[in-house]
Design a protein around this motif. Structure first.
Motif, PDB file in Angstrom:
ATOM      1  N   ASP A   1       0.834  -1.194   0.000  1.00 59.58           N
ATOM      2  CA  ASP A   1       0.000   0.000   0.000  1.00 59.58           C
ATOM      3  C   ASP A   1       0.872   1.250   0.000  1.00 59.58           C
ATOM      4  OD1 ASP A   1      -2.329  -1.458  -0.010  1.00 59.58           O
ATOM      5  OD2 ASP A   1      -2.611  -1.354   2.168  1.00 59.58           O
TER       6      ASP A   1
ATOM      7  N   THR B   1       1.274   4.833   0.890  1.00 58.09           N
ATOM      8  CA  THR B   1       0.761   5.871   1.776  1.00 58.09           C
ATOM      9  C   THR B   1       1.923   6.777   2.175  1.00 58.09           C
ATOM     10  OG1 THR B   1       1.174   4.605   3.782  1.00 58.09           O
ATOM     11  CG2 THR B   1      -0.988   4.313   2.749  1.00 58.09           C
TER      12      THR B   1
ATOM     13  N   ARG C   1       2.656   7.546   5.136  1.00 54.61           N
ATOM     14  CA  ARG C   1       3.280   6.908   6.296  1.00 54.61           C
ATOM     15  C   ARG C   1       4.282   5.828   5.862  1.00 54.61           C
ATOM     16  NH1 ARG C   1      -0.555   6.252  11.404  1.00 54.61           N
ATOM     17  NH2 ARG C   1      -0.844   8.408  10.835  1.00 54.61           N
TER      18      ARG C   1
ATOM     19  N   THR D   1       2.866  15.074   2.999  1.00 52.94           N
ATOM     20  CA  THR D   1       1.540  15.595   2.659  1.00 52.94           C
ATOM     21  C   THR D   1       1.488  17.114   2.646  1.00 52.94           C
ATOM     22  OG1 THR D   1       0.828  15.406   4.961  1.00 52.94           O
ATOM     23  CG2 THR D   1       0.347  13.541   3.506  1.00 52.94           C
TER      24      THR D   1
ATOM     25  N   GLN E   1      -0.203   6.568  -6.099  1.00 49.03           N
ATOM     26  CA  GLN E   1      -1.399   5.899  -5.583  1.00 49.03           C
ATOM     27  C   GLN E   1      -2.362   5.596  -6.721  1.00 49.03           C
ATOM     28  OE1 GLN E   1      -2.429   8.839  -2.601  1.00 49.03           O
ATOM     29  NE2 GLN E   1      -1.750   7.492  -0.943  1.00 49.03           N
TER      30      GLN E   1
END
Length: 163
Positions: A29, A31, A33, A49, A62
């Protein structure tokens, strides 16, 4: 400009891109983080971000991951023979499109040379003056003549004037 840790934003962005490529390849995934966890100097997801360029890069990867996963689900539902046939059909379609682009490029180039021989190249260039992106793409395709274009001799009273 350097960050507090002494690295430049572009080197961090290059490192982020490498991490994003790894996450995409491993189908983990993607992300902020996950990127912060793997990055050697960025420790907080908010560092990604809050930066417009980093956030945009993250969103791009993404989206690529979502597209990849959607494609993979479609392929998983089909038999191997269907998938192979589909890929072969797509290869044929790509070859046809590439041939079409080559034909259109050659045709466009021939048209521009004809216009140049008739003395109208400056009119064509003026038309594309306001369409720089299209002109740049045509140049990228090799569809704009690179040699100087000479005009035809002027006519006077129906007779050609020798120069």
């Amino acid at each position: 400009m350097t960050e507090p840790n002494g690295t430049t934003p572009s080197s961090d962005d290059d490192q982020i891109r490498k991490i994003l490529e790894t996450l995409l390849a491993d189908d983990e995934d993607i992300t902020a983080r996950a990127v912060a966890r793997l990055h050697p100097s960025i420790k907080a997801a908010s560092s990604i971000t809050r930066s417009e360029s980093r956030s945009r890069l993250l969103a791009e990867y993404q989206q690529r991951q979502a597209d990849y996963r959607r494609w993979r689900r479609r392929v998983a539902k089909r038999s191997g023979a269907d998938t192979a046939t589909s890929l072969a059909d797509k290869d044929v379609r790509i070859a046809e499109l590439e041939a079409t682009v080559q034909l259109l490029t050659a045709s466009h180039l021939a048209m521009l040379r004809a216009i140049g021989e008739l003395g109208g190249f400056s009119k064509w260039a003026k038309f594309y003056e306001h369409h720089r992106e299209a002109r740049d793409r045509l140049a990228g395709f090799g569809a704009i003549p690179t040699a100087p274009v000479s005009s035809m001799p002027a006519e006077q009273g129906g007779k050609k004037i020798k120069r």
